[in-house]
Scaffold this motif. Sequence first.
Motif, short mmCIF file in Angstrom:
data_model
loop_
_atom_site.label_atom_id
_atom_site.label_comp_id
_atom_site.label_asym_id
_atom_site.label_seq_id
_atom_site.Cartn_x
_atom_site.Cartn_y
_atom_site.Cartn_z
N ARG A 37 23.34 -12.07 -10.74
CA ARG A 37 24.74 -11.66 -10.73
C ARG A 37 24.91 -10.21 -10.28
N VAL A 38 23.88 -9.38 -10.54
CA VAL A 38 23.92 -7.98 -10.12
C VAL A 38 22.64 -7.70 -9.32
N PRO A 39 22.57 -8.19 -8.08
CA PRO A 39 21.31 -8.15 -7.33
C PRO A 39 20.82 -6.76 -6.95
N ALA A 40 21.68 -5.74 -7.06
CA ALA A 40 21.25 -4.39 -6.68
C ALA A 40 20.50 -3.67 -7.81
N LEU A 41 20.39 -4.29 -8.97
CA LEU A 41 19.66 -3.65 -10.07
C LEU A 41 18.22 -3.39 -9.67
#
Length: 404
Positions: A37-41
């Motif tokens: 859901r937050v692939p840039a983490l």
Amino acid sequence: NLFPCGNPWDSSKRLWCASDARTLKYLHDSIREIFSRVPALGGLLAITHGERACSCFSAFGATDDMAVPDCPVCAKREPWRLHWALTEALVSGMREVNPKAEMLSWFYMPYATEKRAKWVSEVARHLPPGVTLLANFESGIVCTQLGRARIGGDYWLSAVGPARPFDEIAAAARESGVPFGAKIQVGCSHEDATLPFVPVPGLLYRKYKAMHDAGCSSVLQCWYFGNYPGVMNKAAGRLAFSDFSEGEKSFLLELAREDWGEDAEEVSEIWESLADAYSRYPLSNAMQYYGPFHAGVVWPLEPDLELKPLGRTWVCEKEPAGDAICECLADHTMAEALELARQMRNVCEPVVGRLDRLACKYESERERFLDIGVMRALTLQFASAFDIFDFYAARAEAVVASRE
């Protein structure tokens, strides 16, 4: 209730069992979902031991090798294998989405003792790829004050470190070639948490140099307070990437030059004096949590023996403090606390006039004027703490005299 691991802190609850495939699948799938859901983490920070119980790994004693989980399976396994299983499940979940994601596994062990269970260092020898072990840098640190050894837990700016427990973890990690890092406080700590930051970048220089010499690859720089923008965060950002080829004095001068121009040398000297004073802070967790260095300017002075409890320094109480001053002493006598506070105040006395002159010069430059205010406030905290100890020492003498 499906898991056999009992919770030693709350008998009504159970712990996630690191020996159960369902636990590992849940961790893997949950973290994969978050990263999807937050692939840039870029990674994950998790307290894997300490603060609160979560998995059966939490039930191994940090200072006692005999303390093991209440589980017929986990109690027989080596702790490092449980830590490996838990962190590997998290890392594999992350890396299905981001193959470069990293995990920081933090052991929150703030105990005021040099002893750590043998398994703690053993974990540092066995880390899955992608996991860096974090440990408190100063917890268990021993310093000599007024001719006696004192020991501190939690976090310290005044005591540079590293403490012996960190040294043991670092040595084990270096021998095994695995990454490790340190947990510190950058802006301020429980020692004086009412200021936005404690302007003693010289102590940060020594702390970061010690971390650099130890081989740290990562650092966690604050925890819920101490993250206010200012000279300490600026210094930490630079020190995190320094090779320390320049000395402390040169570093402070360059740090000051950017904001203070022609007054850089004077400001760097003031920082040195404040660090000298701050390094004399009484090394005691009770002093951190209940002592007069936080709210001295509003601390009530009770002439009569009321024995009202002292307030907690990390929350807003109805009153700043009571008069049971003994509650903050712990490892120090009243005379010792008074003497250390006297030294802190005296070291800062020459600084006060210099700050007042700078305040007149920078009255129209808001940021610099506020910085001067923070430095001046720190000197007032030191002076107020001395006055409080002095008052209650005199009251104690009067009470004794009245009963003779």
